[in-house]
Design a protein around this motif. Structure first.
Motif, PDB file in Angstrom:
ATOM      1  N   CYS A  73      71.814   0.242 -14.664  1.00 35.15           N
ATOM      2  CA  CYS A  73      71.028  -0.876 -14.144  1.00 35.15           C
ATOM      3  C   CYS A  73      69.552  -0.509 -14.039  1.00 35.15           C
ATOM      4  O   CYS A  73      69.193   0.487 -13.402  1.00 35.15           O
ATOM      5  CB  CYS A  73      71.571  -1.277 -12.776  1.00 35.15           C
ATOM      6  N   HIS A 108      72.781 -20.002 -10.108  1.00 33.63           N
ATOM      7  CA  HIS A 108      73.579 -18.813 -10.411  1.00 33.63           C
ATOM      8  C   HIS A 108      72.919 -17.652  -9.665  1.00 33.63           C
ATOM      9  O   HIS A 108      71.813 -17.241 -10.020  1.00 33.63           O
ATOM     10  CB  HIS A 108      73.569 -18.588 -11.931  1.00 33.63           C
ATOM     11  N   GLN A 139      77.067 -21.166  -7.802  1.00 28.01           N
ATOM     12  CA  GLN A 139      77.920 -20.080  -8.291  1.00 28.01           C
ATOM     13  C   GLN A 139      77.227 -18.794  -7.860  1.00 28.01           C
ATOM     14  O   GLN A 139      76.150 -18.469  -8.371  1.00 28.01           O
ATOM     15  CB  GLN A 139      78.041 -20.150  -9.819  1.00 28.01           C
ATOM     16  N   PRO A 173      80.495 -15.901  -9.933  1.00 28.20           N
ATOM     17  CA  PRO A 173      80.154 -15.439 -11.283  1.00 28.20           C
ATOM     18  C   PRO A 173      81.034 -14.237 -11.651  1.00 28.20           C
ATOM     19  O   PRO A 173      81.770 -13.727 -10.812  1.00 28.20           O
ATOM     20  CB  PRO A 173      78.692 -15.022 -11.145  1.00 28.20           C
ATOM     21  N   GLU A 178      81.872  -4.557 -15.072  1.00 30.20           N
ATOM     22  CA  GLU A 178      81.501  -3.408 -15.924  1.00 30.20           C
ATOM     23  C   GLU A 178      82.692  -3.067 -16.816  1.00 30.20           C
ATOM     24  O   GLU A 178      83.098  -3.876 -17.609  1.00 30.20           O
ATOM     25  CB  GLU A 178      81.053  -2.210 -15.073  1.00 30.20           C
ATOM     26  N   ASN A 213      84.332 -16.504 -13.142  1.00 32.32           N
ATOM     27  CA  ASN A 213      84.231 -15.988 -14.497  1.00 32.32           C
ATOM     28  C   ASN A 213      84.575 -14.507 -14.470  1.00 32.32           C
ATOM     29  O   ASN A 213      84.778 -13.926 -13.400  1.00 32.32           O
ATOM     30  CB  ASN A 213      82.806 -16.176 -15.026  1.00 32.32           C
ATOM     31  N   THR A 215      83.285 -10.730 -16.599  1.00 29.38           N
ATOM     32  CA  THR A 215      82.412 -10.129 -17.612  1.00 29.38           C
ATOM     33  C   THR A 215      82.949  -8.757 -18.013  1.00 29.38           C
ATOM     34  O   THR A 215      83.877  -8.237 -17.388  1.00 29.38           O
ATOM     35  CB  THR A 215      80.981  -9.919 -17.070  1.00 29.38           C
ATOM     36  N   LYS A 288      82.201 -17.154 -23.400  1.00 30.67           N
ATOM     37  CA  LYS A 288      80.803 -17.579 -23.275  1.00 30.67           C
ATOM     38  C   LYS A 288      79.857 -16.523 -23.855  1.00 30.67           C
ATOM     39  O   LYS A 288      80.013 -15.332 -23.610  1.00 30.67           O
ATOM     40  CB  LYS A 288      80.515 -17.787 -21.785  1.00 30.67           C
ATOM     41  N   MET A 293      71.243 -11.866 -23.374  1.00 33.00           N
ATOM     42  CA  MET A 293      71.566 -10.481 -23.759  1.00 33.00           C
ATOM     43  C   MET A 293      71.854 -10.336 -25.244  1.00 33.00           C
ATOM     44  O   MET A 293      71.672  -9.262 -25.809  1.00 33.00           O
ATOM     45  CB  MET A 293      72.774  -9.986 -22.958  1.00 33.00           C
ATOM     46  N   ILE A 319      67.631  -9.178 -14.655  1.00 31.27           N
ATOM     47  CA  ILE A 319      68.483  -7.989 -14.826  1.00 31.27           C
ATOM     48  C   ILE A 319      68.334  -7.401 -16.228  1.00 31.27           C
ATOM     49  O   ILE A 319      68.073  -6.210 -16.400  1.00 31.27           O
ATOM     50  CB  ILE A 319      69.960  -8.337 -14.509  1.00 31.27           C
ATOM     51  N   ALA A 323      65.692  -4.204 -18.311  1.00 33.09           N
ATOM     52  CA  ALA A 323      66.272  -3.194 -19.200  1.00 33.09           C
ATOM     53  C   ALA A 323      65.858  -3.411 -20.655  1.00 33.09           C
ATOM     54  O   ALA A 323      66.561  -3.013 -21.580  1.00 33.09           O
ATOM     55  CB  ALA A 323      67.797  -3.219 -19.068  1.00 33.09           C
TER      56      ALA A 323
HETATM   57  O1  V47 Z   1      77.052  -7.223 -13.197  1.00 30.79           O
HETATM   58  C1  V47 Z   1      73.415  -4.750 -15.477  1.00 30.79           C
HETATM   59  C2  V47 Z   1      75.192  -6.446 -16.134  1.00 30.79           C
HETATM   60  C3  V47 Z   1      75.609  -8.256 -14.833  1.00 30.79           C
HETATM   61  C4  V47 Z   1      72.635  -4.237 -17.407  1.00 30.79           C
HETATM   62  O2  V47 Z   1      79.476 -15.290 -14.655  1.00 30.79           O
HETATM   63  C5  V47 Z   1      73.600  -5.235 -17.577  1.00 30.79           C
HETATM   64  O3  V47 Z   1      78.690 -16.825 -15.941  1.00 30.79           O
HETATM   65  C6  V47 Z   1      73.265  -5.212 -19.856  1.00 30.79           C
HETATM   66  O4  V47 Z   1      77.195 -10.913 -14.513  1.00 30.79           O
HETATM   67  N1  V47 Z   1      72.348  -4.232 -19.764  1.00 30.79           N
HETATM   68  C7  V47 Z   1      74.935  -9.441 -14.162  1.00 30.79           C
HETATM   69  N2  V47 Z   1      73.907  -5.734 -18.780  1.00 30.79           N
HETATM   70  C8  V47 Z   1      74.917 -10.660 -15.072  1.00 30.79           C
HETATM   71  C9  V47 Z   1      76.228 -11.368 -15.057  1.00 30.79           C
HETATM   72  C10 V47 Z   1      76.370 -12.695 -15.713  1.00 30.79           C
HETATM   73  C11 V47 Z   1      75.460 -13.111 -16.669  1.00 30.79           C
HETATM   74  C12 V47 Z   1      75.622 -14.367 -17.246  1.00 30.79           C
HETATM   75  C13 V47 Z   1      76.648 -15.204 -16.870  1.00 30.79           C
HETATM   76  C14 V47 Z   1      77.541 -14.774 -15.908  1.00 30.79           C
HETATM   77  C15 V47 Z   1      78.638 -15.682 -15.473  1.00 30.79           C
HETATM   78  C16 V47 Z   1      77.422 -13.508 -15.333  1.00 30.79           C
HETATM   79  O5  V47 Z   1      74.728  -7.732 -15.793  1.00 30.79           O
HETATM   80  C17 V47 Z   1      75.915  -7.056 -13.975  1.00 30.79           C
HETATM   81  C18 V47 Z   1      76.117  -5.991 -15.023  1.00 30.79           C
HETATM   82  O6  V47 Z   1      77.418  -6.012 -15.507  1.00 30.79           O
HETATM   83  N3  V47 Z   1      74.077  -5.520 -16.356  1.00 30.79           N
HETATM   84  N4  V47 Z   1      72.526  -3.960 -16.103  1.00 30.79           N
HETATM   85  C19 V47 Z   1      72.005  -3.727 -18.573  1.00 30.79           C
HETATM   86  N5  V47 Z   1      71.109  -2.732 -18.491  1.00 30.79           N
END
Ligand code: V47
Length: 371
Positions: A73, A108, A139, A173, A178, A213, A215, A288, A293, A319, A323
């Motif tokens: 992160c 969100h 959310q 969300p 991870e 959701n 991830t 989705k 990203m 976020i 990065a």
């Molecule tokens: O939990 C953190 C991730 C997540 C990095 O539920 C990284 O609809 C890539 O969860 N590179 C937050 N990823 C974002 C997320 C999310 C995004 C869009 C939609 C939904 C949804 C949820 O981002 C964190 C972590 O897993 N994250 N650092 C990084 N360097």
């Protein structure tokens, strides 16, 4: 892997036979992206036809101060760091008001695990937002945050969720998942909820009628097997609860993280991951693509590789941009429509719970409203 092997998998899918762990691993290890994509697209079409969903949302990150400091992160900070921040309730309401004219249907909200903010602060954020914009779905809070609230407030997960639900929380969300595996979490995020705790929060949320959701953050220290086991753990919980709406694979962005030597997954790898997710998660209604990203180009192509949903208008994203993401932070409804239409699919604006708000005809002018 030979084409015959993929043909056998296709026959199994037609017969309703689930993808086995062994076959899922073989697919991820295959380079036959086109065949995998065709299969995933067939499954997508069975579930969603020619529809490609999108929503109009606003991301809010309440604080970047976090006691967890996960190695992947780049967003989190320690208290006292020069660029550490926490929003007051008024800050949050200011952001909400500024989003009013954008026609958003969802906030969100995902944040750091703050050392001092009490659970009451989060309840207040939700009820204050609901108070000024009751029509917007909230959310908020990953399973990791919910688990943290239960620890700081000395409440059960169920009690935390009930109080948030009463304040106006609409759904969870999918972040913080991870890789759901002890070895990976112990190495990259040892200070937060374990895999079992993440799944337990989701199980409890679903039992209370809160949808969520899920991830997966991939492209760092995890093995192919660990990716597939992550998907299988989600599939198993979904069999039990049916509470997951969509799955969002998140490609790792290494810049400014404590894992700087990794390279961002390539477009090829991202499309394959999305397609294999569609095939393994046969009980998830939606896959989705988080264009922030993936980049807009890959997100658009993913609509032919099993994806049926593009997230979202976003407006401000911290976020991934901490990065090194080079994508925009926001996209308009019109741009999303254009991207979707160019693939020959029908754009469908949805709310957070996938109720259809508007179906846009292929014809640029025409749009119909479903009631
Ligand atoms: O939990 C953190 C991730 C997540 C990095 O539920 C990284 O609809 C890539 O969860 N590179 C937050 N990823 C974002 C997320 C999310 C995004 C869009 C939609 C939904 C949804 C949820 O981002 C964190 C972590 O897993 N994250 N650092 C990084 N360097």
């Amino acid at each position: 892997m030979s084409k015959n092997f993929i043909r056998d998998i296709a026959k199994n899918i037609d017969k309703g036979i689930r993808l086995s762990r062994k076959n899922a691993i073989a697919l991820i290890e295959s380079n036959d992206l086109i065949s995998i994509g065709q299969l995933a697209n067939k499954v997508k079409e069975k579930k969603s036809g020619a529809r490609a969903y999108f929503n109009v949302n606003r991301h809010i990150n309440l604080t970047n101060i976090c006691v967890s400091r996960c190695k992947f992160c780049a967003f989190s900070r320690d208290k006292g760091d020069a660029d550490a921040y926490s929003m007051t309730i008024d800050d949050v309401l200011g952001i909400a008001r500024s989003a009013r004219d954008l026609g958003i249907t969802e906030f969100h909200i995902v944040s750091g695990l703050h050392p001092d903010l009490p659970f009451d602060y989060y309840l207040e954020v939700i009820s204050a937002l609901k108070n000024i914009m009751p029509e917007v779905h909230i959310q908020a809070f990953t399973a990791v945050e919910i688990d943290y609230f239960s620890k700081i407030a000395n409440l059960t997960i169920k009690e935390v969720l009930l109080r948030l639900q009463k304040a106006g929380l609409g759904s969870l969300p999918g972040g913080g998942a991870e890789i759901l595996n002890f070895r990976v979490r112990d190495t990259v995020c040892s200070k937060k909820a374990s895999a079992g705790e993440w799944l337990e929060v989701m199980r409890t949320a679903h039992s209370l009628g809160l949808k969520s959701n899920a991830t997966m953050l991939y492209g760092h220290i995890e093995t192919v097997e660990e990716r597939i086991d992550h998907l299988l753990a989600l599939r198993e919980l979904q069999d039990e609860t049916g509470g997951f709406q969509s799955f969002i694979p998140l490609p790792f962005h290494p810049q400014n993280t404590q894992l700087p030597d990794f390279k961002k997954p390539t477009a090829f790898e991202n499309l394959k991951m999305l397609a294999v997710s569609r095939l393994v998660l046969d009980n998830f209604p939606h896959i989705k693509a988080f264009w922030i990203m993936l980049g807009l180009k890959v997100a658009q192509l993913s609509l032919l590789f099993g994806v049926d949903d593009l997230d979202g208008t976003v407006v401000e994203e911290k976020i991934t941009h901490s990065a090194g993401a080079e994508t925009e932070q926001s996209i308009s409804r019109e741009e999303l429509l254009e991207l979707i239409r160019a693939t020959g699919q029908v754009p469908v604006e949805r709310d957070t719970l996938y109720n259809v708000l508007r179906i846009y005809d292929q014809n640029r002018e025409g749009a119909s409203v479903e009631t």
